[in-house]
Design a protein around this motif. Structure first.
Motif, mmCIF file in Angstrom:
data_model
loop_
_atom_site.group_PDB
_atom_site.id
_atom_site.type_symbol
_atom_site.label_atom_id
_atom_site.label_comp_id
_atom_site.label_asym_id
_atom_site.label_seq_id
_atom_site.Cartn_x
_atom_site.Cartn_y
_atom_site.Cartn_z
ATOM 1 N N PRO A 58 -9.339 8.102 0.970
ATOM 2 C CA PRO A 58 -8.856 7.093 1.931
ATOM 3 C C PRO A 58 -7.446 6.627 1.589
ATOM 4 C CG PRO A 58 -10.464 6.133 0.434
ATOM 5 C CD PRO A 58 -10.495 7.610 0.197
ATOM 6 N N PRO A 59 -6.670 6.201 2.585
ATOM 7 C CA PRO A 59 -5.300 5.737 2.338
ATOM 8 C C PRO A 59 -5.238 4.522 1.419
ATOM 9 C CG PRO A 59 -5.982 5.240 4.583
ATOM 10 C CD PRO A 59 -7.009 6.164 4.018
ATOM 11 N N VAL A 60 -6.297 3.730 1.433
ATOM 12 C CA VAL A 60 -6.390 2.560 0.548
ATOM 13 C C VAL A 60 -7.720 2.636 -0.189
ATOM 14 C CG1 VAL A 60 -6.477 0.052 0.376
ATOM 15 C CG2 VAL A 60 -4.999 1.128 2.086
ATOM 16 N N ILE A 61 -7.667 2.662 -1.516
ATOM 17 C CA ILE A 61 -8.878 2.640 -2.335
ATOM 18 C C ILE A 61 -9.099 1.183 -2.726
ATOM 19 C CG2 ILE A 61 -9.950 3.418 -4.483
ATOM 20 C CD1 ILE A 61 -8.137 5.931 -4.270
ATOM 21 N N ASP A 62 -10.032 0.538 -2.034
ATOM 22 C CA ASP A 62 -10.189 -0.911 -2.218
ATOM 23 C C ASP A 62 -11.524 -1.303 -2.837
ATOM 24 O OD1 ASP A 62 -11.855 -0.355 -0.127
ATOM 25 O OD2 ASP A 62 -10.929 -1.731 1.290
ATOM 26 N N ARG A 63 -12.198 -0.345 -3.456
ATOM 27 C CA ARG A 63 -13.411 -0.638 -4.214
ATOM 28 C C ARG A 63 -13.459 0.327 -5.394
ATOM 29 N NH1 ARG A 63 -13.691 -4.393 -1.331
ATOM 30 N NH2 ARG A 63 -15.475 -5.395 -0.338
ATOM 31 N N PHE A 64 -13.561 -0.198 -6.585
ATOM 32 C CA PHE A 64 -13.603 0.670 -7.762
ATOM 33 C C PHE A 64 -15.063 0.981 -8.092
ATOM 34 C CE2 PHE A 64 -9.368 -1.355 -9.329
ATOM 35 C CZ PHE A 64 -8.709 -0.752 -8.272
ATOM 36 N N ARG A 65 -15.676 1.768 -7.195
ATOM 37 C CA ARG A 65 -17.081 2.132 -7.330
ATOM 38 C C ARG A 65 -17.242 3.614 -7.068
ATOM 39 N NH1 ARG A 65 -19.349 -2.620 -3.330
ATOM 40 N NH2 ARG A 65 -18.672 -4.419 -4.556
ATOM 41 N N ALA A 154 -6.055 12.596 -15.461
ATOM 42 C CA ALA A 154 -6.056 13.515 -14.314
ATOM 43 C C ALA A 154 -6.674 12.851 -13.090
ATOM 44 C CB ALA A 154 -6.822 14.781 -14.675
ATOM 45 N N LYS A 155 -7.721 12.061 -13.304
ATOM 46 C CA LYS A 155 -8.363 11.359 -12.190
ATOM 47 C C LYS A 155 -7.428 10.327 -11.575
ATOM 48 C CE LYS A 155 -13.276 11.751 -13.269
ATOM 49 N NZ LYS A 155 -14.526 10.982 -13.493
ATOM 50 N N LEU A 156 -6.690 9.610 -12.430
ATOM 51 C CA LEU A 156 -5.749 8.612 -11.916
ATOM 52 C C LEU A 156 -4.670 9.284 -11.080
ATOM 53 C CD1 LEU A 156 -4.727 5.682 -11.821
ATOM 54 C CD2 LEU A 156 -3.480 6.137 -13.936
ATOM 55 N N LEU A 157 -4.145 10.402 -11.566
ATOM 56 C CA LEU A 157 -3.122 11.130 -10.820
ATOM 57 C C LEU A 157 -3.683 11.698 -9.517
ATOM 58 C CD1 LEU A 157 -1.315 13.017 -13.735
ATOM 59 C CD2 LEU A 157 -0.525 10.981 -12.507
ATOM 60 N N ALA A 158 -4.987 11.986 -9.518
ATOM 61 C CA ALA A 158 -5.635 12.537 -8.319
ATOM 62 C C ALA A 158 -5.743 11.513 -7.191
ATOM 63 C CB ALA A 158 -7.014 13.083 -8.670
ATOM 64 N N THR A 159 -5.473 10.239 -7.478
ATOM 65 C CA THR A 159 -5.444 9.236 -6.407
ATOM 66 C C THR A 159 -4.156 9.329 -5.604
ATOM 67 O OG1 THR A 159 -4.486 7.515 -7.848
ATOM 68 C CG2 THR A 159 -6.897 7.631 -7.724
ATOM 69 N N ARG A 160 -3.298 10.290 -5.988
ATOM 70 C CA ARG A 160 -2.010 10.535 -5.319
ATOM 71 C C ARG A 160 -1.176 9.261 -5.282
ATOM 72 N NH1 ARG A 160 -6.367 14.137 -4.816
ATOM 73 N NH2 ARG A 160 -5.692 16.060 -3.759
ATOM 74 N N ASP A 161 -0.735 8.879 -4.086
ATOM 75 C CA ASP A 161 0.082 7.672 -3.932
ATOM 76 C C ASP A 161 -0.689 6.568 -3.215
ATOM 77 O OD1 ASP A 161 -0.131 8.871 -1.492
ATOM 78 O OD2 ASP A 161 2.007 8.747 -0.986
ATOM 79 N N ARG A 162 -2.025 6.647 -3.290
ATOM 80 C CA ARG A 162 -2.845 5.687 -2.545
ATOM 81 C C ARG A 162 -2.710 4.270 -3.108
ATOM 82 N NH1 ARG A 162 -3.078 10.325 -0.417
ATOM 83 N NH2 ARG A 162 -4.939 10.972 0.754
#
Length: 209
Positions: A58-65, A154-162
Motif C-alpha cells: 500500500p502507498p501508506v503503511i499505517d499499521r505495524f502488524r 532488507a525488509k525495511l528497504l523493501a518498503t520502498r518509499d512508502r
C-alpha cells in the motif's frame, strides 16, 4: 375448533424456525458488510514483504502488524545497545530510561516487549535528561536494530518509499498517530533510517565500482 396437543407442540417449533432463519439472514448481511468494509483497507497478512510485488504494497503503511510487524518496537529481534543486548527495541528503549545500573540490567532480562513497556512506564527514578534525549535514543536504537540484522534491513528497504505511520488505538500520538492525528515520531525515524541505509549502500556500491 379446538387445537389438538400435537398442534400446540408444533406451533412453537415453527416460531423457533422463523427466528433461526431471520438470524441467519442477519448474520449473512453482517458478514457481507464486514467483508465490504475490510475490502477498502490494506491487508496485513503474515506474508513476507520480501515476496511482495511493488503494487502489492500500500502507498501508506499505517499499521505495524502482520507483514509489517517487523517495523514495530514490539517485534522480538535482539538489539545490542550501549554495551547490552536486549530482547527487543522496546526493552532497549525502556532500559535507556534507567537512572541506575540495577534498573537497566532488569530490563536486559525482560523477554516480552509488552512487559518491558509496562515496567518502563512504572520505572522510578528515571534519568533526569530523559525528555531531552528520548528522540535521539529512539533513533539510535531503531538504527541499531536494522543495521545489526541483514534480513530486517532488507525488509525495511523493501518498503520502498512508502509512508510509514505507527497507527494505533492505544492513544499514542507522540510516537504514532490515532485516527490520522499525531506526530508519528517513530514512523519518521524509520523513514530516516531507511533513507540513510539506502544512501550508505549506494555509496558503498560506487566505491566498489
Amino acid at each position: 375448533m379446538m387445537m389438538t396437543e400435537t398442534h400446540k407442540r408444533q406451533m412453537p417449533n415453527k416460531e423457533v424456525e422463523t427466528k433461526k432463519q431471520r438470524g441467519k439472514q442477519t448474520s449473512a448481511k453482517d458478514t457481507v458488510a464486514k467483508a465490504e468494509k475490510n475490502a477498502s483497507k490494506p491487508t496485513y497478512s503474515r506474508k513476507d514483504i520480501l515476496k511482495l510485488r511493488d503494487d502489492e504494497i500500500p502507498p501508506v503503511i499505517d499499521r505495524f502488524r502482520g507483514t509489517y510487524s517487523f517495523l514495530s518496537n514490539f517485534s522480538t529481534y535482539k538489539v545490542f545497545y550501549m554495551g547490552d543486548t536486549y530482547y527487543s527495541a522496546e526493552a532497549a528503549y525502556q532500559g535507556a530510561k534507567a537512572a541506575t545500573d540495577l534498573q537497566r540490567m532488569k530490563m536486559v532480562r525482560v523477554k516480552r516487549p509488552d512487559f518491558a513497556r509496562r515496567i518502563g512506564r512504572n520505572m522510578k527514578p528515571i534519568r533526569a535528561d530523559w525528555e531531552n534525549v528520548k528522540l535521539r535514543v529512539m533513533y539510535d536504537i531503531v538504527k541499531a536494530k536494522f543495521l545489526q540484522n541483514e534480513k530486517l534491513q532488507a525488509k525495511l528497504l523493501a518498503t520502498r518509499d512508502r509512508m510509514l505511520i505507527e497507527g494505533n488505538d492505544w492513544g499514542d500520538t507522540f510516537w504514532g498517530m490515532v485516527d490520522g492525528e499525531g506526530e508519528n515520531n517513530l514512523g519518521k525515524i524509520l523513514m530516516r533510517v531507511r533513507e540513510e541505509i539506502k544512501t550508505d549502500l549506494k555509496a558503498k556500491i560506487e566505491q566498489e565500482n
